[in-house]
Design a protein around this motif. Structure first.
Motif, PDB file in Angstrom:
ATOM      1  N   ASP A  76     -37.713   0.438  -7.847  1.00  0.00           N
ATOM      2  CA  ASP A  76     -37.475   0.246  -9.278  1.00  0.00           C
ATOM      3  C   ASP A  76     -36.812   1.493  -9.841  1.00  0.00           C
ATOM      4  O   ASP A  76     -37.410   2.575  -9.863  1.00  0.00           O
ATOM      5  CB  ASP A  76     -38.783  -0.022 -10.020  1.00  0.00           C
ATOM      6  N   ASP A  97     -41.169   3.990  -6.890  1.00  0.00           N
ATOM      7  CA  ASP A  97     -40.839   4.308  -8.283  1.00  0.00           C
ATOM      8  C   ASP A  97     -39.677   5.299  -8.277  1.00  0.00           C
ATOM      9  O   ASP A  97     -39.745   6.344  -7.616  1.00  0.00           O
ATOM     10  CB  ASP A  97     -42.080   4.924  -8.949  1.00  0.00           C
ATOM     11  N   CYS A 120     -44.199   0.745 -15.055  1.00  0.00           N
ATOM     12  CA  CYS A 120     -43.922   0.851 -13.625  1.00  0.00           C
ATOM     13  C   CYS A 120     -45.165   0.514 -12.800  1.00  0.00           C
ATOM     14  O   CYS A 120     -45.095  -0.254 -11.833  1.00  0.00           O
ATOM     15  CB  CYS A 120     -43.435   2.265 -13.310  1.00  0.00           C
ATOM     16  N   THR A 149     -37.467  -8.948 -13.455  1.00  0.00           N
ATOM     17  CA  THR A 149     -36.797  -8.810 -12.161  1.00  0.00           C
ATOM     18  C   THR A 149     -37.812  -8.624 -11.041  1.00  0.00           C
ATOM     19  O   THR A 149     -37.690  -9.231  -9.965  1.00  0.00           O
ATOM     20  CB  THR A 149     -35.815  -7.629 -12.200  1.00  0.00           C
ATOM     21  N   ALA A 150     -38.828  -7.812 -11.281  1.00  0.00           N
ATOM     22  CA  ALA A 150     -39.893  -7.658 -10.278  1.00  0.00           C
ATOM     23  C   ALA A 150     -40.590  -8.989 -10.028  1.00  0.00           C
ATOM     24  O   ALA A 150     -40.889  -9.349  -8.884  1.00  0.00           O
ATOM     25  CB  ALA A 150     -40.903  -6.611 -10.751  1.00  0.00           C
ATOM     26  N   ASN A 160     -35.438   1.653 -12.986  1.00  0.00           N
ATOM     27  CA  ASN A 160     -35.215   1.343 -14.394  1.00  0.00           C
ATOM     28  C   ASN A 160     -35.880   2.351 -15.330  1.00  0.00           C
ATOM     29  O   ASN A 160     -36.835   3.021 -14.967  1.00  0.00           O
ATOM     30  CB  ASN A 160     -35.717  -0.070 -14.684  1.00  0.00           C
ATOM     31  N   SER A 203     -33.630  -2.288  -7.980  1.00  0.00           N
ATOM     32  CA  SER A 203     -33.642  -2.923  -9.294  1.00  0.00           C
ATOM     33  C   SER A 203     -33.029  -1.969 -10.300  1.00  0.00           C
ATOM     34  O   SER A 203     -33.588  -0.903 -10.593  1.00  0.00           O
ATOM     35  CB  SER A 203     -35.073  -3.272  -9.707  1.00  0.00           C
ATOM     36  N   SER A 249     -40.855   7.644 -13.058  1.00  0.00           N
ATOM     37  CA  SER A 249     -40.600   6.979 -14.338  1.00  0.00           C
ATOM     38  C   SER A 249     -40.916   7.908 -15.504  1.00  0.00           C
ATOM     39  O   SER A 249     -40.176   7.952 -16.501  1.00  0.00           O
ATOM     40  CB  SER A 249     -41.437   5.705 -14.453  1.00  0.00           C
ATOM     41  N   MET A 273     -45.739  -3.158 -12.645  1.00  0.00           N
ATOM     42  CA  MET A 273     -44.895  -3.874 -11.691  1.00  0.00           C
ATOM     43  C   MET A 273     -45.428  -3.718 -10.270  1.00  0.00           C
ATOM     44  O   MET A 273     -45.431  -4.674  -9.488  1.00  0.00           O
ATOM     45  CB  MET A 273     -43.444  -3.378 -11.793  1.00  0.00           C
ATOM     46  N   ALA A 330     -36.759  -5.360 -16.625  1.00  0.00           N
ATOM     47  CA  ALA A 330     -37.349  -4.755 -15.428  1.00  0.00           C
ATOM     48  C   ALA A 330     -38.515  -5.574 -14.886  1.00  0.00           C
ATOM     49  O   ALA A 330     -38.593  -5.870 -13.687  1.00  0.00           O
ATOM     50  CB  ALA A 330     -37.794  -3.329 -15.728  1.00  0.00           C
ATOM     51  N   GLU A 331     -39.443  -5.933 -15.750  1.00  0.00           N
ATOM     52  CA  GLU A 331     -40.622  -6.670 -15.287  1.00  0.00           C
ATOM     53  C   GLU A 331     -40.248  -8.068 -14.806  1.00  0.00           C
ATOM     54  O   GLU A 331     -40.780  -8.548 -13.789  1.00  0.00           O
ATOM     55  CB  GLU A 331     -41.649  -6.741 -16.418  1.00  0.00           C
TER      56      GLU A 331
END
Length: 332
Positions: A102, A129, A111, A81-82, A104, A71, A199, A114, A78-79
Protein backbone atom coordinates in the motif's frame (compact mmCIF):
# COMPACT_ATOMS: atom_id res chain seq x y z
CA UNK A 1 3.14 -17.19 -10.66
CA UNK A 2 6.69 -16.03 -9.97
CA UNK A 3 9.61 -18.39 -9.66
CA UNK A 4 12.71 -17.51 -7.70
CA UNK A 5 14.81 -17.12 -10.82
CA UNK A 6 12.32 -15.24 -12.98
CA UNK A 7 11.41 -11.56 -13.02
CA UNK A 8 8.71 -10.83 -10.46
CA UNK A 9 5.37 -10.03 -12.17
CA UNK A 10 3.95 -6.81 -10.72
CA UNK A 11 0.40 -5.49 -10.71
CA UNK A 12 -0.21 -1.74 -10.42
CA UNK A 13 -3.54 -0.33 -9.28
CA UNK A 14 -4.05 2.15 -10.69
CA UNK A 15 -2.45 4.16 -13.48
CA UNK A 16 -2.62 7.77 -12.49
CA UNK A 17 0.42 9.96 -13.03
CA UNK A 18 2.36 8.23 -10.24
CA UNK A 19 1.22 4.69 -10.99
CA UNK A 20 2.02 5.06 -14.68
CA UNK A 21 5.46 6.45 -13.86
CA UNK A 22 6.21 3.51 -11.57
CA UNK A 23 5.01 1.07 -14.25
CA UNK A 24 7.26 2.62 -16.89
CA UNK A 25 10.26 2.43 -14.56
CA UNK A 26 9.60 -1.23 -13.80
CA UNK A 27 9.19 -2.16 -17.45
CA UNK A 28 12.38 -0.30 -18.33
CA UNK A 29 14.12 -2.51 -15.76
CA UNK A 30 12.70 -5.72 -17.24
CA UNK A 31 9.71 -6.38 -14.97
CA UNK A 32 6.39 -7.53 -16.37
CA UNK A 33 3.65 -5.09 -15.33
CA UNK A 34 -0.09 -5.64 -15.50
CA UNK A 35 -3.21 -3.78 -14.39
CA UNK A 36 -6.98 -4.02 -14.47
CA UNK A 37 -8.52 -0.92 -16.04
CA UNK A 38 -12.09 -2.16 -15.72
CA UNK A 39 -14.29 0.73 -14.60
CA UNK A 40 -11.45 3.25 -14.88
CA UNK A 41 -11.48 6.48 -16.87
CA UNK A 42 -10.46 6.73 -20.50
CA UNK A 43 -7.38 8.70 -19.38
CA UNK A 44 -6.29 5.68 -17.30
CA UNK A 45 -6.87 3.30 -20.20
CA UNK A 46 -4.90 5.58 -22.51
CA UNK A 47 -1.99 5.70 -20.05
CA UNK A 48 -1.90 1.91 -19.94
CA UNK A 49 -1.91 1.64 -23.72
CA UNK A 50 0.71 4.36 -24.17
CA UNK A 51 3.03 2.69 -21.66
CA UNK A 52 2.53 -0.80 -23.08
CA UNK A 53 1.21 -2.16 -19.78
CA UNK A 54 -0.69 -5.44 -19.99
CA UNK A 55 -4.38 -4.86 -19.32
CA UNK A 56 -6.15 -7.79 -17.67
CA UNK A 57 -9.89 -8.31 -17.63
CA UNK A 58 -10.47 -8.83 -13.90
CA UNK A 59 -9.02 -8.53 -10.42
CA UNK A 60 -9.10 -12.31 -10.20
CA UNK A 61 -6.78 -12.59 -13.18
CA UNK A 62 -4.55 -9.90 -11.70
CA UNK A 63 -4.06 -11.67 -8.37
CA UNK A 64 -3.48 -14.99 -10.13
CA UNK A 65 -0.82 -13.57 -12.45
CA UNK A 66 1.11 -11.25 -10.14
CA UNK A 67 3.41 -11.87 -7.19
CA UNK A 68 3.25 -8.25 -6.03
CA UNK A 69 0.51 -5.66 -6.27
CA UNK A 70 1.29 -1.99 -5.75
CA UNK A 71 -1.70 0.08 -4.67
CA UNK A 72 -1.24 3.67 -5.91
CA UNK A 73 -4.69 5.27 -5.87
CA UNK A 74 -6.32 8.44 -4.55
CA UNK A 75 -6.56 8.21 -0.74
CA UNK A 76 -10.35 7.96 -0.91
CA UNK A 77 -9.98 4.71 -2.92
CA UNK A 78 -7.28 3.02 -0.81
CA UNK A 79 -9.55 0.89 1.36
CA UNK A 80 -11.81 -0.07 -1.54
CA UNK A 81 -8.77 -1.20 -3.54
CA UNK A 82 -7.57 -3.41 -0.68
CA UNK A 83 -11.06 -4.86 -0.43
CA UNK A 84 -11.09 -5.54 -4.19
CA UNK A 85 -7.90 -7.56 -3.90
CA UNK A 86 -9.13 -9.44 -0.84
CA UNK A 87 -12.38 -10.30 -2.62
CA UNK A 88 -10.48 -11.51 -5.71
CA UNK A 89 -8.24 -13.71 -3.58
CA UNK A 90 -11.24 -15.13 -1.75
CA UNK A 91 -12.65 -16.32 -5.07
CA UNK A 92 -9.47 -17.85 -6.44
CA UNK A 93 -7.18 -20.83 -5.90
CA UNK A 94 -4.01 -18.91 -4.99
CA UNK A 95 -1.95 -20.51 -2.20
CA UNK A 96 1.36 -18.65 -2.40
CA UNK A 97 1.43 -15.31 -0.56
CA UNK A 98 0.65 -12.21 -2.60
CA UNK A 99 2.63 -9.14 -1.57
CA UNK A 100 0.26 -6.19 -1.30
CA UNK A 101 2.18 -2.92 -1.03
CA UNK A 102 0.00 0.00 0.00
CA UNK A 103 1.65 3.20 -1.25
CA UNK A 104 -1.25 5.53 -0.58
CA UNK A 105 -1.40 8.76 1.41
CA UNK A 106 -3.43 7.48 4.35
CA UNK A 107 -3.19 7.63 8.13
CA UNK A 108 -1.55 4.88 10.18
CA UNK A 109 -4.98 3.82 11.47
CA UNK A 110 -6.35 3.51 7.92
CA UNK A 111 -3.30 1.49 6.91
CA UNK A 112 -3.62 -0.85 9.90
CA UNK A 113 -7.29 -1.27 9.07
CA UNK A 114 -6.38 -2.47 5.57
CA UNK A 115 -3.85 -4.94 6.93
CA UNK A 116 -6.51 -6.25 9.32
CA UNK A 117 -8.95 -6.58 6.43
CA UNK A 118 -6.68 -9.12 4.73
CA UNK A 119 -6.17 -11.01 8.00
CA UNK A 120 -9.89 -11.16 8.66
CA UNK A 121 -10.54 -12.37 5.10
CA UNK A 122 -8.01 -15.18 5.66
CA UNK A 123 -6.41 -14.67 2.26
CA UNK A 124 -2.72 -15.30 1.46
CA UNK A 125 -1.41 -11.72 1.67
CA UNK A 126 1.77 -10.26 3.08
CA UNK A 127 1.03 -6.60 3.69
CA UNK A 128 3.70 -3.91 3.29
CA UNK A 129 3.06 -0.34 4.40
CA UNK A 130 4.75 2.19 2.12
CA UNK A 131 4.71 5.84 1.18
CA UNK A 132 5.88 7.83 -1.82
CA UNK A 133 7.92 10.97 -1.20
CA UNK A 134 8.65 12.89 -4.38
CA UNK A 135 7.53 13.16 -7.98
CA UNK A 136 6.65 10.22 -10.29
CA UNK A 137 9.61 8.33 -11.79
CA UNK A 138 10.83 9.84 -15.05
CA UNK A 139 13.86 9.61 -17.28
CA UNK A 140 16.63 12.04 -16.53
CA UNK A 141 17.71 14.45 -19.23
CA UNK A 142 21.01 16.20 -19.82
CA UNK A 143 19.33 19.58 -19.32
CA UNK A 144 17.40 18.63 -16.18
CA UNK A 145 19.85 16.98 -13.83
CA UNK A 146 18.81 16.14 -10.30
CA UNK A 147 20.22 18.25 -7.45
CA UNK A 148 23.29 16.82 -5.76
CA UNK A 149 21.27 16.19 -2.59
CA UNK A 150 18.83 14.00 -4.51
CA UNK A 151 21.53 12.20 -6.46
CA UNK A 152 23.17 11.22 -3.17
CA UNK A 153 19.93 9.41 -2.23
CA UNK A 154 19.02 8.14 -5.68
CA UNK A 155 21.89 6.38 -7.41
CA UNK A 156 19.95 5.55 -10.58
CA UNK A 157 21.76 7.46 -13.32
CA UNK A 158 18.95 7.10 -15.86
CA UNK A 159 15.77 7.62 -13.84
CA UNK A 160 14.68 10.15 -11.27
CA UNK A 161 12.80 8.18 -8.65
CA UNK A 162 10.82 9.15 -5.57
CA UNK A 163 11.95 7.89 -2.19
CA UNK A 164 9.70 5.04 -0.99
CA UNK A 165 10.09 4.25 2.72
CA UNK A 166 8.36 1.00 3.73
CA UNK A 167 7.52 -0.64 7.04
CA UNK A 168 6.06 -3.82 8.47
CA UNK A 169 7.28 -7.30 9.34
CA UNK A 170 7.38 -8.55 5.73
CA UNK A 171 9.63 -7.62 2.83
CA UNK A 172 10.07 -8.46 -0.84
CA UNK A 173 13.28 -10.29 0.09
CA UNK A 174 11.16 -13.40 0.67
CA UNK A 175 10.73 -13.55 -3.12
CA UNK A 176 14.46 -14.15 -3.50
CA UNK A 177 17.03 -12.13 -5.50
CA UNK A 178 14.39 -10.77 -7.88
CA UNK A 179 12.38 -9.52 -4.91
CA UNK A 180 15.45 -7.70 -3.65
CA UNK A 181 16.00 -6.31 -7.13
CA UNK A 182 12.39 -5.12 -7.34
CA UNK A 183 12.74 -3.35 -4.00
CA UNK A 184 15.96 -1.72 -5.21
CA UNK A 185 14.44 -0.54 -8.50
CA UNK A 186 11.49 0.94 -6.62
CA UNK A 187 13.86 2.70 -4.21
CA UNK A 188 12.35 0.98 -1.17
CA UNK A 189 13.93 1.72 2.21
CA UNK A 190 12.75 -0.14 5.30
CA UNK A 191 12.29 2.20 8.26
CA UNK A 192 10.44 0.06 10.84
CA UNK A 193 9.01 -3.42 11.50
CA UNK A 194 5.69 -1.77 12.40
CA UNK A 195 2.79 -1.31 10.00
CA UNK A 196 1.77 2.34 10.20
CA UNK A 197 5.26 3.81 10.44
CA UNK A 198 5.67 4.52 6.72
CA UNK A 199 2.13 5.89 6.44
CA UNK A 200 2.76 8.10 9.45
CA UNK A 201 5.95 9.44 7.88
CA UNK A 202 4.00 10.31 4.73
CA UNK A 203 1.38 12.17 6.74
CA UNK A 204 3.98 14.22 8.59
CA UNK A 205 5.92 14.99 5.41
CA UNK A 206 2.81 15.92 3.41
CA UNK A 207 1.52 18.12 6.22
CA UNK A 208 4.54 20.35 5.67
CA UNK A 209 4.77 20.23 1.88
CA UNK A 210 1.08 20.40 1.01
CA UNK A 211 0.20 22.51 4.02
CA UNK A 212 2.61 25.12 2.65
CA UNK A 213 1.06 24.91 -0.82
CA UNK A 214 -2.42 25.48 0.59
CA UNK A 215 -1.19 28.40 2.70
CA UNK A 216 0.41 30.07 -0.31
CA UNK A 217 -2.67 29.47 -2.45
CA UNK A 218 -4.92 31.08 0.12
CA UNK A 219 -2.52 33.96 0.77
CA UNK A 220 -1.91 34.84 -2.89
CA UNK A 221 -5.61 34.53 -3.73
CA UNK A 222 -6.46 36.96 -0.94
CA UNK A 223 -3.63 39.28 -2.03
CA UNK A 224 -5.00 39.15 -5.59
CA UNK A 225 -8.43 40.24 -4.38
CA UNK A 226 -6.79 43.02 -2.35
CA UNK A 227 -4.77 44.16 -5.37
CA UNK A 228 -1.42 43.53 -3.66
CA UNK A 229 -0.34 40.18 -5.16
CA UNK A 230 2.56 41.82 -6.99
CA UNK A 231 3.72 43.47 -3.80
CA UNK A 232 3.47 40.18 -1.88
CA UNK A 233 5.63 38.46 -4.48
CA UNK A 234 8.14 41.32 -4.40
CA UNK A 235 8.48 41.14 -0.61
CA UNK A 236 8.86 37.36 -0.65
CA UNK A 237 11.54 37.60 -3.33
CA UNK A 238 13.43 40.06 -1.14
CA UNK A 239 12.94 38.49 2.29
CA UNK A 240 12.04 34.81 1.73
CA UNK A 241 13.33 33.93 -1.77
CA UNK A 242 13.49 30.19 -1.10
CA UNK A 243 9.87 30.18 0.03
CA UNK A 244 8.86 32.00 -3.15
CA UNK A 245 10.79 29.56 -5.34
CA UNK A 246 9.05 26.63 -3.67
CA UNK A 247 5.65 28.31 -4.06
CA UNK A 248 6.24 28.97 -7.75
CA UNK A 249 6.91 25.26 -8.27
CA UNK A 250 4.28 23.73 -6.02
CA UNK A 251 1.19 25.88 -6.51
CA UNK A 252 0.89 25.57 -10.32
CA UNK A 253 1.43 21.82 -10.01
CA UNK A 254 -1.46 21.48 -7.57
CA UNK A 255 -4.82 22.16 -9.35
CA UNK A 256 -5.11 18.80 -11.20
CA UNK A 257 -4.34 16.99 -7.95
CA UNK A 258 -6.49 19.06 -5.58
CA UNK A 259 -9.37 16.56 -5.61
CA UNK A 260 -6.99 13.84 -4.37
CA UNK A 261 -5.53 16.04 -1.69
CA UNK A 262 -8.85 16.76 0.02
CA UNK A 263 -8.99 13.25 1.48
CA UNK A 264 -5.24 13.25 2.08
CA UNK A 265 -5.57 16.34 4.29
CA UNK A 266 -8.42 14.63 6.16
CA UNK A 267 -6.15 11.62 6.71
CA UNK A 268 -3.47 13.99 7.99
CA UNK A 269 -6.01 15.55 10.37
CA UNK A 270 -6.78 12.06 11.70
CA UNK A 271 -3.06 11.30 12.07
CA UNK A 272 -2.31 14.52 13.93
CA UNK A 273 -5.23 13.81 16.26
CA UNK A 274 -4.81 10.07 16.78
CA UNK A 275 -1.02 9.92 16.88
CA UNK A 276 -0.02 13.42 17.96
CA UNK A 277 -2.90 14.47 20.22
CA UNK A 278 -3.67 17.60 18.18
CA UNK A 279 -7.03 18.98 17.14
CA UNK A 280 -8.21 18.10 13.64
CA UNK A 281 -9.12 21.72 12.90
CA UNK A 282 -5.96 22.86 11.10
CA UNK A 283 -5.87 20.17 8.44
CA UNK A 284 -9.61 20.09 8.04
CA UNK A 285 -9.13 23.73 7.06
CA UNK A 286 -6.36 22.80 4.64
CA UNK A 287 -8.69 20.18 3.15
CA UNK A 288 -11.18 23.02 2.64
CA UNK A 289 -8.64 24.97 0.59
CA UNK A 290 -8.09 22.02 -1.74
CA UNK A 291 -11.82 21.34 -1.96
CA UNK A 292 -12.35 24.94 -3.06
CA UNK A 293 -9.80 24.45 -5.84
CA UNK A 294 -11.23 21.06 -6.84
CA UNK A 295 -14.77 22.50 -6.93
CA UNK A 296 -13.79 25.60 -8.88
CA UNK A 297 -15.43 25.62 -12.30
CA UNK A 298 -12.13 26.57 -13.97
CA UNK A 299 -9.24 25.10 -11.97
CA UNK A 300 -11.26 22.01 -11.05
CA UNK A 301 -11.25 20.96 -14.70
CA UNK A 302 -7.45 20.93 -15.00
CA UNK A 303 -5.76 17.57 -15.68
CA UNK A 304 -2.14 16.48 -15.53
CA UNK A 305 -0.60 16.90 -18.97
CA UNK A 306 -3.62 18.86 -20.24
CA UNK A 307 -3.21 22.26 -18.64
CA UNK A 308 -4.98 25.49 -19.57
CA UNK A 309 -5.26 27.64 -16.44
CA UNK A 310 -3.26 27.87 -13.26
CA UNK A 311 0.11 27.22 -14.86
CA UNK A 312 1.75 29.93 -12.77
CA UNK A 313 1.43 31.05 -9.15
CA UNK A 314 -0.14 34.30 -10.31
CA UNK A 315 -2.71 32.58 -12.53
CA UNK A 316 -3.78 30.15 -9.78
CA UNK A 317 -4.40 33.16 -7.55
CA UNK A 318 -6.24 35.02 -10.31
CA UNK A 319 -8.42 32.04 -11.21
CA UNK A 320 -9.29 31.34 -7.58
CA UNK A 321 -10.04 35.02 -6.93
CA UNK A 322 -12.40 35.01 -9.92
CA UNK A 323 -14.04 31.81 -8.76
CA UNK A 324 -14.54 32.98 -5.19
CA UNK A 325 -16.02 36.24 -6.46
CA UNK A 326 -18.50 34.31 -8.62
CA UNK A 327 -19.39 32.19 -5.62
CA UNK A 328 -19.88 35.28 -3.45
CA UNK A 329 -22.22 36.88 -5.96
CA UNK A 330 -24.32 33.72 -6.22
CA UNK A 331 -24.90 33.71 -2.45
CA UNK A 332 -25.88 37.39 -2.23
Amino acid sequence: MATRGASVPVGVLSLGDMGAGIARLLMARGFAVATNCQGRSQDTVDRAKDAGIEMLSSDLELVERCAVILSVVPPRDAEATARRVADALSGGPRKEPLYFVDLNAVSPSTCKGMAALFTKARVPVRFIDGCILGAPPRLRTATARAPDSLQNKDQDSEWRRPDIPVSGPDSLSSLGPQGDRLASVLNFRSISPDIGAASGLKMCFASIAKGFTALVTQSFTTAERLGVAGELKRELADILPNHLATAERSVPDMPPKAYRWVREMEEIADTMHEEGGWSKDMFRGVAGVYKAVADDEVLGKEKVGKRNRGTSLEDVAAAMAEGLERKRKKTE
